[in-house]
Design a protein around this motif. Structure first.
Motif, PDB file in Angstrom:
ATOM      1  N   ASP A 152       0.825  -1.212   0.000  1.00 49.85           N
ATOM      2  CA  ASP A 152       0.000   0.000   0.000  1.00 49.85           C
ATOM      3  C   ASP A 152       0.861   1.265   0.000  1.00 49.85           C
ATOM      4  OD1 ASP A 152       0.952  -0.574   2.499  1.00 49.85           O
ATOM      5  OD2 ASP A 152      -0.844   0.041   3.575  1.00 49.85           O
ATOM      6  N   ASN A 153       2.141   1.116  -0.418  1.00 47.78           N
ATOM      7  CA  ASN A 153       3.066   2.225  -0.642  1.00 47.78           C
ATOM      8  C   ASN A 153       3.388   2.991   0.637  1.00 47.78           C
ATOM      9  OD1 ASN A 153       4.739   3.536  -2.498  1.00 47.78           O
ATOM     10  ND2 ASN A 153       3.318   5.239  -2.735  1.00 47.78           N
ATOM     11  N   VAL A 154       3.608   2.253   1.719  1.00 48.57           N
ATOM     12  CA  VAL A 154       4.048   2.847   2.980  1.00 48.57           C
ATOM     13  C   VAL A 154       5.495   2.435   3.218  1.00 48.57           C
ATOM     14  CG1 VAL A 154       3.711   2.950   5.473  1.00 48.57           C
ATOM     15  CG2 VAL A 154       1.726   2.828   3.951  1.00 48.57           C
ATOM     16  N   ARG A 155       6.374   3.403   3.363  1.00 49.61           N
ATOM     17  CA  ARG A 155       7.784   3.093   3.615  1.00 49.61           C
ATOM     18  C   ARG A 155       7.957   2.716   5.085  1.00 49.61           C
ATOM     19  NH1 ARG A 155      12.507   5.623   0.303  1.00 49.61           N
ATOM     20  NH2 ARG A 155      11.348   4.237  -1.075  1.00 49.61           N
ATOM     21  N   THR A 156       8.517   1.534   5.315  1.00 54.10           N
ATOM     22  CA  THR A 156       8.646   0.983   6.658  1.00 54.10           C
ATOM     23  C   THR A 156      10.110   0.660   6.936  1.00 54.10           C
ATOM     24  OG1 THR A 156       6.450  -0.012   6.409  1.00 54.10           O
ATOM     25  CG2 THR A 156       7.781  -0.776   8.243  1.00 54.10           C
ATOM     26  N   PHE A 157      10.565   1.028   8.151  1.00 53.02           N
ATOM     27  CA  PHE A 157      11.942   0.761   8.555  1.00 53.02           C
ATOM     28  C   PHE A 157      11.928  -0.309   9.646  1.00 53.02           C
ATOM     29  CE2 PHE A 157      11.602   5.094   7.048  1.00 53.02           C
ATOM     30  CZ  PHE A 157      12.668   5.201   6.161  1.00 53.02           C
ATOM     31  N   VAL A 158      12.595  -1.420   9.363  1.00 49.59           N
ATOM     32  CA  VAL A 158      12.603  -2.567  10.272  1.00 49.59           C
ATOM     33  C   VAL A 158      14.027  -2.824  10.741  1.00 49.59           C
ATOM     34  CG1 VAL A 158      11.901  -4.959  10.591  1.00 49.59           C
ATOM     35  CG2 VAL A 158      10.714  -3.544   8.916  1.00 49.59           C
ATOM     36  N   GLY A 159      14.207  -3.018  12.060  1.00 51.44           N
ATOM     37  CA  GLY A 159      15.531  -3.320  12.594  1.00 51.44           C
ATOM     38  C   GLY A 159      16.090  -4.597  11.996  1.00 51.44           C
ATOM     39  N   ASN A 160      17.372  -4.551  11.620  1.00 49.96           N
ATOM     40  CA  ASN A 160      17.985  -5.722  10.983  1.00 49.96           C
ATOM     41  C   ASN A 160      17.932  -6.957  11.874  1.00 49.96           C
ATOM     42  OD1 ASN A 160      18.673  -4.368   8.622  1.00 49.96           O
ATOM     43  ND2 ASN A 160      20.649  -3.703   9.412  1.00 49.96           N
ATOM     44  N   ASN A 161      18.085  -6.768  13.179  1.00 51.73           N
ATOM     45  CA  ASN A 161      18.071  -7.917  14.079  1.00 51.73           C
ATOM     46  C   ASN A 161      16.700  -8.580  14.116  1.00 51.73           C
ATOM     47  OD1 ASN A 161      19.367  -9.628  16.030  1.00 51.73           O
ATOM     48  ND2 ASN A 161      18.181  -8.584  17.609  1.00 51.73           N
ATOM     49  N   LYS A 162      15.643  -7.778  14.008  1.00 54.14           N
ATOM     50  CA  LYS A 162      14.292  -8.344  13.978  1.00 54.14           C
ATOM     51  C   LYS A 162      14.083  -9.180  12.719  1.00 54.14           C
ATOM     52  CE  LYS A 162       9.410  -7.199  14.526  1.00 54.14           C
ATOM     53  NZ  LYS A 162       8.416  -6.110  14.759  1.00 54.14           N
ATOM     54  N   LEU A 163      14.621  -8.696  11.606  1.00 48.83           N
ATOM     55  CA  LEU A 163      14.506  -9.449  10.356  1.00 48.83           C
ATOM     56  C   LEU A 163      15.317 -10.742  10.429  1.00 48.83           C
ATOM     57  CD1 LEU A 163      14.854  -6.661   7.625  1.00 48.83           C
ATOM     58  CD2 LEU A 163      12.777  -7.830   8.329  1.00 48.83           C
ATOM     59  N   PHE A 164      16.554 -10.615  10.922  1.00 50.36           N
ATOM     60  CA  PHE A 164      17.462 -11.764  10.920  1.00 50.36           C
ATOM     61  C   PHE A 164      17.010 -12.849  11.891  1.00 50.36           C
ATOM     62  CE2 PHE A 164      21.540 -13.888  11.979  1.00 50.36           C
ATOM     63  CZ  PHE A 164      21.865 -14.316  10.705  1.00 50.36           C
ATOM     64  N   SER A 165      16.350 -12.452  12.993  1.00 53.41           N
ATOM     65  CA  SER A 165      15.932 -13.430  13.999  1.00 53.41           C
ATOM     66  C   SER A 165      14.561 -14.027  13.697  1.00 53.41           C
ATOM     67  CB  SER A 165      15.910 -12.777  15.386  1.00 53.41           C
ATOM     68  OG  SER A 165      14.992 -11.692  15.422  1.00 53.41           O
ATOM     69  N   ASP A 166      13.897 -13.541  12.655  1.00 52.11           N
ATOM     70  CA  ASP A 166      12.562 -14.023  12.304  1.00 52.11           C
ATOM     71  C   ASP A 166      12.645 -14.874  11.036  1.00 52.11           C
ATOM     72  OD1 ASP A 166       9.873 -14.387  12.397  1.00 52.11           O
ATOM     73  OD2 ASP A 166       9.315 -12.379  11.727  1.00 52.11           O
ATOM     74  N   ASN A 167      11.552 -15.598  10.762  1.00 46.01           N
ATOM     75  CA  ASN A 167      11.469 -16.326   9.495  1.00 46.01           C
ATOM     76  C   ASN A 167      11.369 -15.335   8.342  1.00 46.01           C
ATOM     77  OD1 ASN A 167      11.471 -18.812  10.821  1.00 46.01           O
ATOM     78  ND2 ASN A 167       9.253 -18.796  11.056  1.00 46.01           N
ATOM     79  N   ILE A 168      12.087 -15.610   7.268  1.00 46.47           N
ATOM     80  CA  ILE A 168      12.092 -14.729   6.097  1.00 46.47           C
ATOM     81  C   ILE A 168      11.526 -15.488   4.908  1.00 46.47           C
ATOM     82  CG2 ILE A 168      13.513 -13.392   4.504  1.00 46.47           C
ATOM     83  CD1 ILE A 168      15.540 -13.049   6.759  1.00 46.47           C
ATOM     84  N   GLN A 169      10.487 -14.933   4.300  1.00 47.63           N
ATOM     85  CA  GLN A 169       9.928 -15.487   3.072  1.00 47.63           C
ATOM     86  C   GLN A 169      10.311 -14.567   1.913  1.00 47.63           C
ATOM     87  OE1 GLN A 169       5.693 -15.808   4.379  1.00 47.63           O
ATOM     88  NE2 GLN A 169       5.880 -17.953   3.784  1.00 47.63           N
ATOM     89  N   ASN A 170      11.023 -15.112   0.938  1.00 48.22           N
ATOM     90  CA  ASN A 170      11.429 -14.346  -0.236  1.00 48.22           C
ATOM     91  C   ASN A 170      10.608 -14.815  -1.430  1.00 48.22           C
ATOM     92  OD1 ASN A 170      12.718 -13.089  -2.399  1.00 48.22           O
ATOM     93  ND2 ASN A 170      14.718 -13.195  -1.425  1.00 48.22           N
ATOM     94  N   PHE A 171       9.679 -13.984  -1.865  1.00 53.81           N
ATOM     95  CA  PHE A 171       8.780 -14.344  -2.959  1.00 53.81           C
ATOM     96  C   PHE A 171       9.410 -14.128  -4.330  1.00 53.81           C
ATOM     97  CE2 PHE A 171       6.072 -13.016   0.613  1.00 53.81           C
ATOM     98  CZ  PHE A 171       5.300 -14.151   0.773  1.00 53.81           C
ATOM     99  N   SER A 172      10.573 -13.483  -4.359  1.00 59.52           N
ATOM    100  CA  SER A 172      11.203 -13.158  -5.642  1.00 59.52           C
ATOM    101  C   SER A 172      12.272 -14.164  -6.058  1.00 59.52           C
ATOM    102  CB  SER A 172      11.835 -11.756  -5.577  1.00 59.52           C
ATOM    103  OG  SER A 172      10.855 -10.777  -5.303  1.00 59.52           O
ATOM    104  N   THR A 173      12.660 -15.058  -5.169  1.00 58.44           N
ATOM    105  CA  THR A 173      13.760 -15.980  -5.476  1.00 58.44           C
ATOM    106  C   THR A 173      13.378 -16.982  -6.553  1.00 58.44           C
ATOM    107  OG1 THR A 173      14.624 -15.781  -3.235  1.00 58.44           O
ATOM    108  CG2 THR A 173      15.324 -17.707  -4.519  1.00 58.44           C
ATOM    109  N   ASN A 174      12.229 -17.644  -6.400  1.00 64.43           N
ATOM    110  CA  ASN A 174      11.795 -18.654  -7.360  1.00 64.43           C
ATOM    111  C   ASN A 174      11.130 -18.015  -8.573  1.00 64.43           C
ATOM    112  OD1 ASN A 174      12.697 -20.681  -5.639  1.00 64.43           O
ATOM    113  ND2 ASN A 174      10.733 -20.815  -4.573  1.00 64.43           N
TER     114      ASN A 174
END
Length: 271
Positions: A152-174
């Protein structure tokens, strides 16, 4: 105190003030010149790395690190110009770093997580991901935070540690992903006919890929009738277009085929 002594004191103070003012002005000039040189250096570095076709994610991280390092060097150089002992300052800076590190452990954790994100590369700039409770397109992986633009075009800033410690789903890889939609049928509808009609229509939706082919099967049974699992495949870029077009095709196909609206059916028996 005689006139000569007063004049000597005033002359000495004036010389000290003049020298201090000159140093302050020189420090300000050095700061602006240094900042300009830093901008030029980081710009040249970024341009050179881009010409080498290095990953934009890594370029942004390296340029940010270089900017911080050069600014620290500039501050130390200016303090040295004022006569501050830089070795003592370095020791003081190290001690302050330890104290700040203890107080800002979360900030350092974000910094370390950012380094791991760069090395392990679970995603890169431009990928569409879901991590840390946020789903969107990665704009930048910074020293401490990752910038993500949500759908919905909202710029969001997420702490790197929160990203790294959580599950990551990459929809662009496949190369493709599956669109999951449910289609409710009435009990009286021949499910085989409904599947045949949908399969033919869905295969003609723009950007639906043929390999693997769309999947259409009975998913479950409800009080209204059988529920079809409608699952076309497409590239992540076209996900929402295929999603909405598939819903439209289901509605139009059932209406044109004369399938009745799903309704609950009851039987009442008198004993």
């Amino acid at each position: 105190m005689d006139t000569a002594t007063i004049q000597n004191v005033l002359s000495t103070n004036l010389n000290l003030l003049t020298g201090a003012a000159f140093k302050v002005i020189a420090a300000i000039v050095l700061w602006f010149i240094g900042r300009k040189l830093i901008d030029i250096s980081t710009g040249i570095t970024s341009h050179t790395l881009k010409n080498q076709r290095i990953d934009p994610t890594l370029i942004g991280y390296l340029v940010s690190s270089l900017t911080v390092l050069l600014n620290i060097i500039l501050v130390v150089a200016i303090l040295g110009y004022f006569g501050v002992e830089t070795t003592s300052f370095a020791a003081l800076l190290a001690a302050a770093g330890v104290a700040i590190g203890a107080a800002w452990s979360g900030l350092l954790a974000n910094f370390a997580a950012g380094a791991f994100l760069i090395v392990l590369r679970p995603f890169q700039v431009g990928d569409f991901i879901s991590a840390g409770g946020i789903t969107g397109t990665v704009v930048e992986i910074g020293l401490f935070v990752t910038t993500i633009d949500t759908p919905d075009n909202v710029r969001t800033f997420v702490g790197n540690n929160k990203l790294f410690s959580d599950n990551i789903q990459n929809f662009s890889t496949n190369a493709y992903r599956r669109v999951d939609i449910h289609a409710q049928l009435d009990h009286s509808v021949n499910h085989g006919e409904a599947i045949r009609v949908l399969r033919e229509r869905i295969s003609n939706i723009p950007n639906v890929i043929s390999n693997p082919a769309p999947q259409l099967e009975i998913l479950e049974f409800t009080a209204l009738g059988p529920v079809l699992a409608v699952r076309p495949f497409c590239n992540n870029t076209h996900y929402w277009q295929v999603y909405f077009d598939t819903n439209r095709v289901i509605r139009e196909s059932f209406s044109e085929s004369g399938f009745p609206i799903p309704q609950q059916h009851f039987q009442i028996r008198q004993s």
